[in-house]
Design an enzyme around this catalytic site. Structure first.
Site, PDB file in Angstrom:
ATOM      1  N   LEU A 336       0.813  -1.212   0.000  1.00 38.88           N
ATOM      2  CA  LEU A 336       0.000   0.000   0.000  1.00 38.88           C
ATOM      3  C   LEU A 336       0.842   1.256   0.000  1.00 38.88           C
ATOM      4  CD1 LEU A 336      -2.710  -1.059   2.611  1.00 38.88           C
ATOM      5  CD2 LEU A 336      -2.893  -1.122   0.127  1.00 38.88           C
ATOM      6  N   GLY A 337       2.028   1.185   0.597  1.00 36.60           N
ATOM      7  CA  GLY A 337       2.878   2.360   0.666  1.00 36.60           C
ATOM      8  C   GLY A 337       4.209   2.019   1.304  1.00 36.60           C
ATOM      9  N   GLY A 340      10.051   5.896   5.594  1.00 34.56           N
ATOM     10  CA  GLY A 340      11.268   5.676   6.344  1.00 34.56           C
ATOM     11  C   GLY A 340      11.114   4.619   7.420  1.00 34.56           C
ATOM     12  N   PHE A 341       9.878   4.407   7.877  1.00 38.46           N
ATOM     13  CA  PHE A 341       9.617   3.425   8.924  1.00 38.46           C
ATOM     14  C   PHE A 341       9.640   1.999   8.385  1.00 38.46           C
ATOM     15  CE2 PHE A 341       5.661   4.902   7.089  1.00 38.46           C
ATOM     16  CZ  PHE A 341       5.075   3.724   6.689  1.00 38.46           C
ATOM     17  N   GLY A 342       9.367   1.829   7.087  1.00 40.55           N
ATOM     18  CA  GLY A 342       9.239   0.496   6.506  1.00 40.55           C
ATOM     19  C   GLY A 342       8.190   0.502   5.409  1.00 40.55           C
ATOM     20  N   VAL A 344       3.995  -0.773   4.160  1.00 40.16           N
ATOM     21  CA  VAL A 344       2.641  -1.155   4.580  1.00 40.16           C
ATOM     22  C   VAL A 344       2.027  -2.046   3.500  1.00 40.16           C
ATOM     23  CG1 VAL A 344       0.348  -0.352   5.242  1.00 40.16           C
ATOM     24  CG2 VAL A 344       2.369   0.992   5.857  1.00 40.16           C
ATOM     25  N   LYS A 358       1.899  -2.956   8.848  1.00 35.78           N
ATOM     26  CA  LYS A 358       3.092  -2.124   8.719  1.00 35.78           C
ATOM     27  C   LYS A 358       4.303  -2.916   9.199  1.00 35.78           C
ATOM     28  CE  LYS A 358       3.637   1.623  11.347  1.00 35.78           C
ATOM     29  NZ  LYS A 358       3.509   3.037  11.781  1.00 35.78           N
ATOM     30  N   ASP A 457       2.333  14.524  16.253  1.00 30.06           N
ATOM     31  CA  ASP A 457       2.582  14.442  14.802  1.00 30.06           C
ATOM     32  C   ASP A 457       1.276  14.495  14.028  1.00 30.06           C
ATOM     33  OD1 ASP A 457       4.253  14.413  12.628  1.00 30.06           O
ATOM     34  OD2 ASP A 457       4.478  12.241  12.566  1.00 30.06           O
TER      35      ASP A 457
END
Length: 583
Positions: A336-337, A340-342, A344, A358, A457
């Site tokens: 899906l996307g 920087g976190f990883g 999804v 995620k 955030d």
């Protein structure tokens, strides 16, 4: 500490050797000659269960059972006792195990009518001097009470169903017609004829046949030649998978013989091996040091997360294994996307619900982001807060499982390329409802939970929309959990995204940090929703046009149009202005 122990063990094991010349190939060690009943066993033979099959030639396996007086060679399911092996001329003396007996002449076991006693045809073993062999006939079920005395000497054992002392099996030469006819009358219908090869015994009568059966006969074998390999210090073997002879030497496997270097080559070889050892040790130390440093860092993170999971074992959300994550996402096929976190991925649970998984690329800091996300979202339950359904923490694999939001993020809908949602335009009323929903979600986080949760955030990217465009606050990686009595909080460093961060968050000179910092970020997001443009627009020429709030302020005080793209008539224009000012 553990890394120091590992380095010490490696250094001791390597440096305790004077040189790499002490290395010995494992095949050479495995194929060391063995002994079975005082008989030397080496190539092409190998002892089954004690030596590896590659130490011998196919079909030359030998059984060395402690219950047997001699080593046993099996040829087509027939057991032959090996009396002696003559390696110099590649021959051996064998006898059929069915004719063997103990020291007091008691048979080892009784013979069966269905037992095959004929030498089987084979490509590896051949009879020696076939002119000296004679066939015999065995008679079973003979009546001892009516047997003539001259046949008693031909008894060689018992048949199945009789005791071992009764002795009801006769062995006669096939060409001794007179004795064969006499045995036929005494044994009646219980006669069974079996051809068996033996060497002719010079002595006549039953004693001669017994001795011939006991002594057996000579066989020659055919296998790959081992002389060249053994003469150069190697040990012979055979690779059955490619059906090729191999010479196992101390350094490695060779095709036919071992390499014997001269004096100068030996010195060069030792020098090269010593240099290679030094380089290998240096490289190994560097690799181990880097690995231990990384391991120590990751281990500290994992200990922190594991401690949290142990303290919060009562969490209502489910913990998944990494293999379950692969099943849920169909091996991570539908992405899906990515950020920087990883990444999804879209997935589906066993009950049919669609989820967003995620997969975190790595733990940041000491795993605070992962802990914040799990702690914060596991304590929430609100229509405007994204539901966390589960998580995965298994070694280096971390994942979070959320409810699936089919309409994606608000950030995508605010871009100029996404004014249309299917056949429907994102109108002002929808934007207003989204803004109200986010406000309700923030109010719940700040006042509706047992603990106060500050998000830090809030931005369009972290507002997800379901199929009815109901907004849900997501991504609690930077969240701060505190008691409801705390009016201000203390954090280390700066949290949030440029353009949405409250002034006091990145500089304490502007005031204290509290839940109002989220309200500031929310206000910036609402301004972006109203103007349908990015909060910071870097592509404009004039500096006054860069900062969006400044742009809105200038237009309002000068009574200029805001240029809202979702306004379709005068009534909506007045209504939108009122709601914008109210917000």
């Amino acid at each position: 500490m553990y890394c120091c122990v590992i380095i010490s063990i490696i250094l001791y094991s390597l440096l305790s050797r004077t040189s790499l010349c002490s290395y010995v190939d494992p095949h050479f060690l495995a194929c060391e000659p063995q002994t079975c009943r005082n008989q030397s066993i080496r190539y092409p033979f190998y002892i089954q269960g004690k030596q590896e099959p590659f130490c011998g030639y196919p079909g030359f396996a030998i059984s060395c059972d402690t219950n047997n007086a001699f080593p046993i060679l099996n040829l087509s399911s027939i057991s032959y006792i090996i009396h002696q092996i003559f390696y110099h001329n590649e021959s051996l003396r064998v006898s059929n195990a069915a004719f063997s007996s103990t020291n007091n002449n008691t048979p080892l076991y009784c013979l069966s009518l269905a037992q095959n006693l004929t030498l089987p045809p084979t490509n590896t073993f051949n009879l020696v001097d076939q002119n000296n062999h004679k066939d015999i006939i065995l008679f079973f079920g003979c009546n001892l009470s009516s047997m003539p005395p001259e046949l008693m000497d031909y008894r060689i054992g018992c048949s199945e169903g009789n005791n071992k002392t009764g002795g009801s099996v006769l062995a006669l030469y096939k060409d001794d017609v007179k004795t064969v006819n006499l045995a036929s009358k005494s044994c009646g219908t219980g006669v069974e004829v079996v051809d068996a090869v033996v060497e002719e015994e010079k002595s006549s009568g039953g004693g001669g046949i017994k001795e011939a059966l006991r002594r057996g006969f000579m066989l020659n074998w055919t296998a790959s030649d081992c002389k060249l390999c053994s003469s150069t210090g190697g040990r012979c073997g055979f690779n059955s998978s490619i059906f090729t002879f191999q010479c196992y030497c101390t350094d490695r496997i060779h095709a036919s013989k071992c390499y014997i270097p001269d004096g100068r080559n030996k010195a060069s070889l030792k020098m090269g091996l010593a240099l290679g050892l030094a380089a290998a040790v240096t490289l190994l130390l560097v690799m181990v040091t880097l690995y231990c440093t990384r391991w120590k860092k990751q281990n500290q993170r994992h200990l922190l997360v594991d401690a949290f999971l142990e303290r919060h074992g009562h969490l209502q959300i489910k913990r998944y294994s990494y293999s379950e994550m692969k099943k849920v996402t169909n091996s991570f096929k539908n992405k899906l996307g990515e950020g920087g976190f990883g990444s999804v991925y879209k997935g589906q649970l066993k009950d049919g619900r669609h989820v967003a998984v995620k997969i975190l690329s790595e733990l940041k800091g000491h795993g605070e982001d992962f802990i914040n996300e799990v702690v914060s979202m596991s304590r929430t339950s609100h229509v405007n807060v994204l539901a966390l359904l589960g998580f995965c923490f298994e070694g280096s694999k971390q994942a979070l499982v959320y409810e699936f939001m089919p309409n994606g993020s608000l950030e995508k809908l605010l871009s100029e390329e996404n004014d249309m949602i299917g056949d429907r335009q994102l109108d002002y009323q929808t934007l207003y409802d989204i803004a109200i929903g986010v406000a309700k979600g923030l109010e719940y986080l700040h006042k509706g939970c047992n603990t106060r949760i500050l998000h830090f955030d809030i931005k369009p990217h972290n507002i997800l929309l379901d199929e009815n465009f109901c907004p849900k606050i997501s991504d609690f990686g930077l969240a701060k959990v505190c008691t409801r009595k705390e009016s201000m909080v203390s954090i280390s460093g700066t949290r949030g995204t440029a353009g949405y961060i409250a002034p006091e968050v990145f500089s304490r000179n502007f005031g204290v940090i509290s839940h109002k910092s989220d309200v500031y970020s929310y206000g910036m997001m609402v301004l972006e929703m109203v103007g349908r443009r990015r909060n910071i627009k870097t592509e404009v020429d004039a500096s006054s046009e860069t900062y969006f709030p400044y742009w809105v302020y200038n237009r309002l005080v000068s009574n200029q149009q805001l240029g809202l793209q979702s306004i379709s008539n005068e009534f909506d224009n007045e209504k939108s202005m009122e709601k914008s000012i109210t917000l």
